[in-house]
Write a protein that holds these residues in place. Structure first.
Motif, PDB file in Angstrom:
ATOM      1  N   THR A 209       5.437   9.814 -15.782  1.00  0.00           N
ATOM      2  CA  THR A 209       6.497   9.110 -14.792  1.00  0.00           C
ATOM      3  C   THR A 209       6.462   9.914 -13.602  1.00  0.00           C
ATOM      4  OG1 THR A 209       8.364  10.445 -15.927  1.00  0.00           O
ATOM      5  CG2 THR A 209       7.826   8.314 -16.627  1.00  0.00           C
ATOM      6  N   ARG A 210       6.172  11.392 -13.436  1.00  0.00           N
ATOM      7  CA  ARG A 210       6.358  12.227 -12.531  1.00  0.00           C
ATOM      8  C   ARG A 210       7.473  12.483 -11.962  1.00  0.00           C
ATOM      9  NH1 ARG A 210       1.724   9.545 -12.577  1.00  0.00           N
ATOM     10  NH2 ARG A 210       2.372   7.871 -11.062  1.00  0.00           N
TER      11      ARG A 210
ATOM     12  N   THR B  81       2.517   7.092  -7.013  1.00  0.00           N
ATOM     13  CA  THR B  81       1.502   8.299  -7.228  1.00  0.00           C
ATOM     14  C   THR B  81       2.177   9.686  -7.199  1.00  0.00           C
ATOM     15  OG1 THR B  81       0.707   8.713  -4.935  1.00  0.00           O
ATOM     16  CG2 THR B  81      -0.429   7.111  -6.270  1.00  0.00           C
ATOM     17  N   ARG B  82       3.412   9.605  -6.598  1.00  0.00           N
ATOM     18  CA  ARG B  82       4.340  10.736  -6.298  1.00  0.00           C
ATOM     19  C   ARG B  82       5.319  10.806  -7.367  1.00  0.00           C
ATOM     20  NH1 ARG B  82       3.391   9.413  -0.922  1.00  0.00           N
ATOM     21  NH2 ARG B  82       5.736   8.424  -0.919  1.00  0.00           N
ATOM     22  N   THR B  83       5.886   9.657  -7.672  1.00  0.00           N
ATOM     23  CA  THR B  83       6.833   9.517  -8.847  1.00  0.00           C
ATOM     24  C   THR B  83       6.992   8.012  -8.987  1.00  0.00           C
ATOM     25  OG1 THR B  83       9.317   9.876  -9.665  1.00  0.00           O
ATOM     26  CG2 THR B  83       8.909   9.858  -7.154  1.00  0.00           C
ATOM     27  N   THR B  84       7.267   7.659 -10.293  1.00  0.00           N
ATOM     28  CA  THR B  84       7.568   6.246 -10.750  1.00  0.00           C
ATOM     29  C   THR B  84       8.791   5.849 -10.490  1.00  0.00           C
ATOM     30  OG1 THR B  84       7.433   6.545 -13.133  1.00  0.00           O
ATOM     31  CG2 THR B  84       5.272   6.129 -12.081  1.00  0.00           C
ATOM     32  N   TYR B  85       9.875   6.868 -10.464  1.00  0.00           N
ATOM     33  CA  TYR B  85      11.298   6.623 -10.422  1.00  0.00           C
ATOM     34  C   TYR B  85      11.561   5.564  -9.560  1.00  0.00           C
ATOM     35  CZ  TYR B  85      16.135   7.139 -10.299  1.00  0.00           C
ATOM     36  OH  TYR B  85      17.492   6.716 -10.289  1.00  0.00           O
TER      37      TYR B  85
ATOM     38  N   ILE C 204      12.859  14.556  -8.417  1.00  0.00           N
ATOM     39  CA  ILE C 204      13.980  13.653  -8.970  1.00  0.00           C
ATOM     40  C   ILE C 204      14.226  14.147 -10.598  1.00  0.00           C
ATOM     41  CG2 ILE C 204      14.813  11.398  -9.727  1.00  0.00           C
ATOM     42  CD1 ILE C 204      13.692  10.365  -7.193  1.00  0.00           C
ATOM     43  N   ILE C 205      15.279  14.504 -10.776  1.00  0.00           N
ATOM     44  CA  ILE C 205      15.809  15.093 -12.105  1.00  0.00           C
ATOM     45  C   ILE C 205      16.514  14.029 -12.925  1.00  0.00           C
ATOM     46  CG2 ILE C 205      16.733  16.820 -13.438  1.00  0.00           C
ATOM     47  CD1 ILE C 205      16.105  18.809 -11.009  1.00  0.00           C
ATOM     48  N   GLN C 206      16.494  13.554 -13.709  1.00  0.00           N
ATOM     49  CA  GLN C 206      17.341  12.558 -14.447  1.00  0.00           C
ATOM     50  C   GLN C 206      18.136  13.270 -15.224  1.00  0.00           C
ATOM     51  OE1 GLN C 206      15.432   8.940 -15.992  1.00  0.00           O
ATOM     52  NE2 GLN C 206      16.882   9.022 -17.908  1.00  0.00           N
TER      53      GLN C 206
ATOM     54  N   GLU D 167       0.964  -1.347   0.045  1.00  0.00           N
ATOM     55  CA  GLU D 167      -0.167   0.032   0.131  1.00  0.00           C
ATOM     56  C   GLU D 167       0.791   1.290  -0.019  1.00  0.00           C
ATOM     57  OE1 GLU D 167      -3.054   2.462   3.062  1.00  0.00           O
ATOM     58  OE2 GLU D 167      -2.815  -0.206   3.182  1.00  0.00           O
ATOM     59  N   TYR D 168       1.996   1.115   0.896  1.00  0.00           N
ATOM     60  CA  TYR D 168       2.725   2.301   0.734  1.00  0.00           C
ATOM     61  C   TYR D 168       3.507   2.685  -0.377  1.00  0.00           C
ATOM     62  CZ  TYR D 168       2.635   3.608   5.833  1.00  0.00           C
ATOM     63  OH  TYR D 168       2.184   4.283   7.028  1.00  0.00           O
ATOM     64  N   ALA D 169       3.845   1.439  -1.035  1.00  0.00           N
ATOM     65  CA  ALA D 169       4.620   1.582  -2.211  1.00  0.00           C
ATOM     66  C   ALA D 169       3.737   2.052  -3.540  1.00  0.00           C
ATOM     67  CB  ALA D 169       5.055   0.078  -2.714  1.00  0.00           C
ATOM     68  N   ARG D 170       2.449   1.659  -3.302  1.00  0.00           N
ATOM     69  CA  ARG D 170       1.612   2.321  -4.483  1.00  0.00           C
ATOM     70  C   ARG D 170       1.406   3.692  -4.165  1.00  0.00           C
ATOM     71  NH1 ARG D 170      -1.192  -3.076  -3.903  1.00  0.00           N
ATOM     72  NH2 ARG D 170      -2.141  -2.109  -2.098  1.00  0.00           N
ATOM     73  N   ASP D 171       1.388   4.154  -3.087  1.00  0.00           N
ATOM     74  CA  ASP D 171       1.170   5.671  -2.769  1.00  0.00           C
ATOM     75  C   ASP D 171       2.463   6.392  -3.206  1.00  0.00           C
ATOM     76  OD1 ASP D 171      -0.076   7.668  -1.272  1.00  0.00           O
ATOM     77  OD2 ASP D 171       1.700   7.672  -0.118  1.00  0.00           O
ATOM     78  N   ALA D 172       3.681   5.693  -2.895  1.00  0.00           N
ATOM     79  CA  ALA D 172       5.004   6.423  -3.498  1.00  0.00           C
ATOM     80  C   ALA D 172       4.941   6.728  -4.775  1.00  0.00           C
ATOM     81  CB  ALA D 172       6.125   5.407  -2.933  1.00  0.00           C
TER      82      ALA D 172
END
Length: 445
Positions: free
Chosen positions: A273-274, A115-119, A213-215, A108-113
């Motif tokens: 990807t956010r 939503t902020r960024t898929t990085y 996060i900036i690639q 559940e925490y991973a899915r929430d993370a």
């Protein structure tokens, strides 16, 4: 400080500037030394396990490019304490080889993370650490000697007076405006300049600013240099470990043309990807950024040049997150503008004053033209005949008051080879083949 003495592997891109290792970022020994918050590190670890299903402590460490002892072990301990991960297989807790799996709460925490960024991948480098290292790296830029310049341009036919202008411009590491008629090698000169620098620079996989996060690393632009730490001259074993969130790469040479817009000079945010992709000038830090065919972009030249005024003056740039937050980042590259148009028609006096070196790449004289023709023939395996070039000049260029261009020999020899292949005869600078090439190539020039 990095140790002296290294053993190189078989990587074809060998270390050219060993002193760069004196500023190599050391491997962090604790979460605090990463400069990142536990929450961000935990999110990346959770997303890795979410996609992978299971993973060992060492596997997480390798994915995030951070050491297990002192860093990832504490991240995993935190996840276990929060009941976000569980052991699989009943192995001893705390060992790097233990296999972990997400609990339902962890998923559940991973899915929430997500939503902020898929990085997911190497942990980012905080912008403060990046700015400090890039500033130090600037001092490691090598000086190009006259002999090195001549050697680097030996594959081109470059007049001595042009070399004398180009050398100081390269060593300035600031800005350069190459202008002149098309087809005389401005882009080739700029690319030769980028190779001339040689040496290496540190490039992070990605950056962190305000939990965004900036690639930065781009496999098309950044060529890694692999090192294997060995023994120094005193046969003393070296123990230095570099922060694996950084890569040691060849100095980048970034070339952009008509696709350049004002938007691509700022952070590029992906709604899917956010996370962000760094703009061209950040990817070029430590190397060269060539704006090729300047003046042909969709954006007006004045607007484009106004974007460069502060970076050229202050050696820093300002980027903006989609949240509106602005931040400072080093602007450390040789910025080269290449154009076929008259600079005075493109830019105003104020901007030209900020470009310290304005160098015209003019049409070759007849002697240089013959030398270019000779080299092209040699590379193509065609016997060079000086009388054929005389015929070409007297019967095509002079009657039509055409200007000699450095690219013409290459193009004409290519057409001669095409015609010879069609006729199934050896290519040669014969009158017949030369006339056929000129009739299809020079007619509208």
């Amino acid at each position: 400080m990095a140790p002296a003495g290294h053993v190189y592997d078989e990587n074809p891109f060998r270390l050219e500037n060993p002193s760069i290792l004196d500023i190599a970022p050391p491997e962090p020994k604790s979460v605090e030394e990463t400069g990142l918050k536990m929450g961000l590190l935990s999110d990346i670890a959770l997303k890795f396990l979410y996609y992978a299903g299971t993973g060992t402590g060492m596997g997480i460490a390798e994915e995030m490019c951070l050491p297990w002892p002192g860093v990832i072990e504490h991240v995993v301990d935190f996840l276990a304490t929060e009941k976000l991960v569980d052991l699989r297989g009943g192995k001893g807790f705390g060992r790097a080889s233990v296999e972990f799996i997400l609990t339902e709460k962890g998923r559940e925490y991973a899915r929430d993370a997500l939503t902020r960024t898929t990085y997911v991948g190497p942990a980012p480098v905080p912008i403060e650490q990046y700015n400090a290292l890039i500033t130090s790296q600037t001092e490691e830029t090598p000086v190009v000697s006259q002999e090195e310049l001549v050697a680097a341009l030996s594959h081109l036919t470059v007049p001595a007076e042009l070399m004398d202008k180009l050398g100081p411009a390269v060593n300035s590491g600031r800005s350069l405006f190459l202008y002149g008629p098309p087809g005389n090698g401005k882009t080739s000169l700029a690319e030769a300049v980028s190779h001339m620098f040689g040496g290496e620079v540190f490039v992070p996989h990605c950056l962190e600013i305000g939990n965004q996060i900036i690639q930065v690393h781009d496999h098309l632009l950044h060529t890694p240099v692999t090192l294997e730490m060995g023994r120094d001259s005193g046969a003393r074993r070296q123990t230095f470990e570099m922060d694996k969130r950084w890569m040691l790469c060849r100095r980048p040479a970034v070339v952009v043309g008509g696709e350049l817009t004002l938007e691509t000079l700022d952070l590029i945010y992906s709604e899917s990807t956010r996370f962000y992709e760094a703009p061209f000038q950040v990817k070029a830090n430590g190397g060269m950024l060539l704006i090729d065919d300047f003046g042909r972009q969709k954006v007006h030249p004045t607007d484009l040049l106004n974007r460069w005024i502060v970076p050229l003056e202050k050696r820093v740039d300002f980027l903006t997150l989609h949240t509106g937050k602005k931040f400072e980042i080093p602007f450390d590259q040789l910025l080269v503008f290449s154009t076929n148009l008259d600079p005075k028609e493109l830019v105003d006096e104020a901007f030209l004053r900020r470009i310290k070196y304005k160098i015209e790449v003019s049409n070759p004289d007849e002697e240089s033209y013959r030398e270019i023709f000779r080299r092209v023939c040699e590379a193509a395996g065609i016997p060079y005949v000086d009388q054929a070039v005389t015929y070409l000049v007297e019967h095509y260029y002079k009657p039509r008051t055409m200007q000699l261009r450095a690219c013409h020999p290459r193009d004409l020899v290519g057409l001669i080879k095409d015609a010879a292949r069609y006729r199934q005869i050896p290519p040669a600078l014969s009158k017949d083949l030369l006339d056929q090439a000129c009739e299809v190539f020079l007619v509208n020039l």
